[in-house]
Write a protein that holds these residues in place. Structure first.
Motif, PDB file in Angstrom:
ATOM      1  N   ALA A 272      50.691  55.218 -10.029  1.00  5.76           N
ATOM      2  CA  ALA A 272      49.496  55.377  -9.205  1.00  5.76           C
ATOM      3  C   ALA A 272      48.563  56.418  -9.807  1.00  5.76           C
ATOM      4  CB  ALA A 272      49.888  55.780  -7.780  1.00  5.76           C
ATOM      5  N   MET A 273      49.122  57.527 -10.278  1.00  9.20           N
ATOM      6  CA  MET A 273      48.315  58.576 -10.910  1.00  9.20           C
ATOM      7  C   MET A 273      47.624  58.054 -12.165  1.00  9.20           C
ATOM      8  SD  MET A 273      51.133  61.669 -10.455  1.00  9.20           S
ATOM      9  CE  MET A 273      50.301  62.802 -11.585  1.00  9.20           C
ATOM     10  N   ASP A 284      49.640  60.351  -3.774  1.00 10.41           N
ATOM     11  CA  ASP A 284      50.638  60.252  -2.707  1.00 10.41           C
ATOM     12  C   ASP A 284      49.989  59.852  -1.391  1.00 10.41           C
ATOM     13  OD1 ASP A 284      53.275  60.417  -1.828  1.00 10.41           O
ATOM     14  OD2 ASP A 284      53.016  62.462  -1.093  1.00 10.41           O
ATOM     15  N   ARG A 285      48.810  60.429  -1.110  1.00  9.19           N
ATOM     16  CA  ARG A 285      48.091  60.076   0.112  1.00  9.19           C
ATOM     17  C   ARG A 285      47.639  58.615   0.070  1.00  9.19           C
ATOM     18  NH1 ARG A 285      46.136  65.440  -0.110  1.00  9.19           N
ATOM     19  NH2 ARG A 285      44.342  64.835  -1.393  1.00  9.19           N
ATOM     20  N   LEU A 286      47.183  58.186  -1.096  1.00  5.15           N
ATOM     21  CA  LEU A 286      46.741  56.800  -1.242  1.00  5.15           C
ATOM     22  C   LEU A 286      47.891  55.827  -0.986  1.00  5.15           C
ATOM     23  CD1 LEU A 286      44.488  54.803  -2.092  1.00  5.15           C
ATOM     24  CD2 LEU A 286      45.329  55.045  -4.453  1.00  5.15           C
ATOM     25  N   LEU A 287      49.040  56.127  -1.541  1.00  4.49           N
ATOM     26  CA  LEU A 287      50.205  55.269  -1.325  1.00  4.49           C
ATOM     27  C   LEU A 287      50.599  55.250   0.153  1.00  4.49           C
ATOM     28  CD1 LEU A 287      52.376  56.184  -4.441  1.00  4.49           C
ATOM     29  CD2 LEU A 287      51.478  53.915  -3.892  1.00  4.49           C
ATOM     30  N   SER A 288      50.553  56.397   0.785  1.00  9.52           N
ATOM     31  CA  SER A 288      50.899  56.470   2.211  1.00  9.52           C
ATOM     32  C   SER A 288      49.967  55.609   3.055  1.00  9.52           C
ATOM     33  CB  SER A 288      50.850  57.917   2.693  1.00  9.52           C
ATOM     34  OG  SER A 288      51.829  58.706   2.046  1.00  9.52           O
ATOM     35  N   GLN A 289      48.701  55.581   2.676  1.00 10.68           N
ATOM     36  CA  GLN A 289      47.719  54.766   3.411  1.00 10.68           C
ATOM     37  C   GLN A 289      48.023  53.271   3.301  1.00 10.68           C
ATOM     38  OE1 GLN A 289      43.973  55.904   1.713  1.00 10.68           O
ATOM     39  NE2 GLN A 289      44.090  58.015   2.513  1.00 10.68           N
ATOM     40  N   HIS A 290      48.801  52.895   2.273  1.00  9.17           N
ATOM     41  CA  HIS A 290      49.137  51.481   2.057  1.00  9.17           C
ATOM     42  C   HIS A 290      50.636  51.250   2.187  1.00  9.17           C
ATOM     43  CE1 HIS A 290      45.093  51.769   0.308  1.00  9.17           C
ATOM     44  NE2 HIS A 290      44.988  50.504   0.622  1.00  9.17           N
ATOM     45  N   GLN A 291      51.291  52.049   3.048  1.00  7.18           N
ATOM     46  CA  GLN A 291      52.716  51.899   3.353  1.00  7.18           C
ATOM     47  C   GLN A 291      53.585  51.852   2.089  1.00  7.18           C
ATOM     48  OE1 GLN A 291      50.390  49.514   5.027  1.00  7.18           O
ATOM     49  NE2 GLN A 291      50.185  51.339   6.312  1.00  7.18           N
ATOM     50  N   GLY A 292      53.175  52.608   1.074  1.00 10.12           N
ATOM     51  CA  GLY A 292      53.965  52.702  -0.148  1.00 10.12           C
ATOM     52  C   GLY A 292      53.826  51.534  -1.090  1.00 10.12           C
ATOM     53  N   ASN A 293      52.905  50.613  -0.811  1.00  2.61           N
ATOM     54  CA  ASN A 293      52.728  49.438  -1.668  1.00  2.61           C
ATOM     55  C   ASN A 293      51.805  49.802  -2.832  1.00  2.61           C
ATOM     56  OD1 ASN A 293      51.618  46.905  -2.739  1.00  2.61           O
ATOM     57  ND2 ASN A 293      52.726  45.952  -1.039  1.00  2.61           N
ATOM     58  N   LEU A 294      52.369  49.898  -4.034  1.00  4.07           N
ATOM     59  CA  LEU A 294      51.619  50.346  -5.198  1.00  4.07           C
ATOM     60  C   LEU A 294      50.475  49.396  -5.540  1.00  4.07           C
ATOM     61  CD1 LEU A 294      51.228  52.194  -7.660  1.00  4.07           C
ATOM     62  CD2 LEU A 294      52.937  50.795  -8.863  1.00  4.07           C
ATOM     63  N   ARG A 295      50.730  48.111  -5.571  1.00  5.12           N
ATOM     64  CA  ARG A 295      49.700  47.155  -5.950  1.00  5.12           C
ATOM     65  C   ARG A 295      48.509  47.223  -4.980  1.00  5.12           C
ATOM     66  NH1 ARG A 295      49.925  42.937  -9.405  1.00  5.12           N
ATOM     67  NH2 ARG A 295      52.200  42.977  -9.481  1.00  5.12           N
ATOM     68  N   ALA A 297      47.672  49.724  -3.057  1.00  4.63           N
ATOM     69  CA  ALA A 297      47.014  51.023  -3.150  1.00  4.63           C
ATOM     70  C   ALA A 297      46.071  51.073  -4.356  1.00  4.63           C
ATOM     71  CB  ALA A 297      48.056  52.127  -3.252  1.00  4.63           C
ATOM     72  N   VAL A 298      46.567  50.626  -5.499  1.00  2.00           N
ATOM     73  CA  VAL A 298      45.748  50.671  -6.715  1.00  2.00           C
ATOM     74  C   VAL A 298      44.573  49.709  -6.625  1.00  2.00           C
ATOM     75  CG1 VAL A 298      45.742  50.222  -9.201  1.00  2.00           C
ATOM     76  CG2 VAL A 298      47.669  51.461  -8.163  1.00  2.00           C
ATOM     77  N   ASP A 299      44.821  48.508  -6.135  1.00  2.00           N
ATOM     78  CA  ASP A 299      43.741  47.524  -6.003  1.00  2.00           C
ATOM     79  C   ASP A 299      42.660  48.029  -5.057  1.00  2.00           C
ATOM     80  OD1 ASP A 299      45.044  45.860  -7.714  1.00  2.00           O
ATOM     81  OD2 ASP A 299      45.742  44.433  -6.182  1.00  2.00           O
ATOM     82  N   SER A 300      43.082  48.687  -3.969  1.00  2.00           N
ATOM     83  CA  SER A 300      42.117  49.211  -3.009  1.00  2.00           C
ATOM     84  C   SER A 300      41.254  50.302  -3.649  1.00  2.00           C
ATOM     85  CB  SER A 300      42.851  49.771  -1.794  1.00  2.00           C
ATOM     86  OG  SER A 300      41.966  50.460  -0.933  1.00  2.00           O
ATOM     87  N   HIS A 301      41.903  51.205  -4.374  1.00  4.93           N
ATOM     88  CA  HIS A 301      41.160  52.315  -4.980  1.00  4.93           C
ATOM     89  C   HIS A 301      40.221  51.841  -6.073  1.00  4.93           C
ATOM     90  CE1 HIS A 301      40.515  55.701  -7.794  1.00  4.93           C
ATOM     91  NE2 HIS A 301      40.448  56.415  -6.686  1.00  4.93           N
ATOM     92  N   ASN A 302      40.681  50.869  -6.869  1.00  7.02           N
ATOM     93  CA  ASN A 302      39.899  50.414  -8.000  1.00  7.02           C
ATOM     94  C   ASN A 302      38.957  49.261  -7.663  1.00  7.02           C
ATOM     95  OD1 ASN A 302      41.195  52.325  -9.565  1.00  7.02           O
ATOM     96  ND2 ASN A 302      42.710  50.892 -10.367  1.00  7.02           N
TER      97      ASN A 302
END
Length: 304
Positions: A272-273, A284-295, A297-302
């Motif tokens: 994620a970093m 860590d906050r980003l992952l928490s916002q997406h219930q720990g789902n890496l894909r 979280a990253v797709d949302s941020h990017n």
């Protein structure tokens, strides 16, 4: 549960293919086992729809604070405990998330205590002791389908509003159930009559592999086919984590190792970093916002 003479159960029948078992050469014996074990694969394939339903319902329950419990006696109980025990090191899940309960407790893992499977009240007590609620999922495992310990547990779990799963290797017309999800692994008569640690046990292990892994995939503990939530607790696992980071990024081994340390030895957080450019706390906050789902979280941020 029907009132059926155990001798009529599918799992208790005599296998006509192995009636000369004690006359076979070692090679012939292995070949016979290999042919018969194909039935375990086929049995799981035929149960794919209820298995998929079990994954979906269990993942949803765990997302909302529930837990998964396997409950059984003898071989069935041991297989449940084994699957539960392997979840924390594989997926870095808390030990309480997936739990195994076996008739007779921990001692029954090493020494036979099959006499305790006849006590339905013990199954009910195990449910009460684990403080099962409507948020939880209870999977009762019984190859022959009749184990009182399991049926007592499932009844108690239903009374508490939990989602119930029944896993057995006999057809519904032999043993019925009131469970929410009914998984039948019809492997047929065993090579060694009545020894359900064989094909029935193999099919049960396969089904539990699929169930727990499928649930963890749904919970975002896997990226692609990588164990991104693996616990980095020894040299072997650290090496695996670094290789995973190298494979999924453009980093060399030294840079991947540094990123792993910066993330607190979390592959998921390290990825994620790297992919978002955020620091550890923000990732860590980003992952928490997406219930720990890496894909997610990253797709949302990017903005994908």
């Amino acid at each position: 549960m029907t009132n059926l003479d155990r001798g009529h159960l599918l799992t208790e029948q005599v296998n006509t293919n192995s009636q000369n078992l004690d006359k076979l050469s070692c090679l012939e014996l292995v070949e016979l086992f290999n042919r018969e074990d194909e039935n375990a694969i086929a049995a799981v394939a035929k149960a794919k729809v209820p298995l998929a339903t079990a994954i979906e319902r269990t993942a949803e329950a765990l997302r909302h604070g529930g837990r998964l419990f396997y409950i059984g006696a003898g071989t069935s109980g041991r297989l449940g405990v084994l699957d539960a025990a392997e979840c924390p090191p594989t997926f870095c899940s808390p030990p309480e998330l997936v739990q195994g309960i076996i008739a007779g407790g921990a001692g029954a893992l090493l020494r036979s205590s099959e006499d305790l499977e006849d006590r339905a009240e013990d199954g009910a007590s195990a449910i009460a002791g684990s403080q099962i609620t409507k948020l939880d999922v209870v999977a009762g495992i019984t190859a022959g389908g009749t184990t009182p310990f399991v049926h007592g547990a499932l009844q108690a779990a239903r009374e508490r509003g939990a989602t119930t799963i029944f896993i057995a290797c006999v057809p519904v017309e032999q043993v019925s159930t009131d469970a929410d999800i009914d998984i039948r692994l019809l492997t047929g008569a065993e090579i060694l009559a009545g020894s359900t640690r064989l094909k029935a046990g193999t099919a049960t292990k396969l089904a539990l592999n699929i169930l727990s892994t499928g649930v963890m995939v749904q919970l975002g503990k896997v990226y692609g086919n990588r164990m991104i939530d693996v616990a980095v607790t020894n040299k072997k696992l650290r090496d695996r984590a670094i290789r995973m980071l190298q494979d999924l990024t453009d980093l060399n081994r030294e840079a991947a190792g540094l990123l792993l340390e910066q993330s607190g030895k979390s592959v998921k957080l390290a990825l994620a970093m790297h992919w978002t450019g955020l620091d550890k706390a923000e990732s860590d906050r980003l992952l928490s916002q997406h219930q720990g789902n890496l894909r997610a979280a990253v797709d949302s941020h990017n903005g994908s």
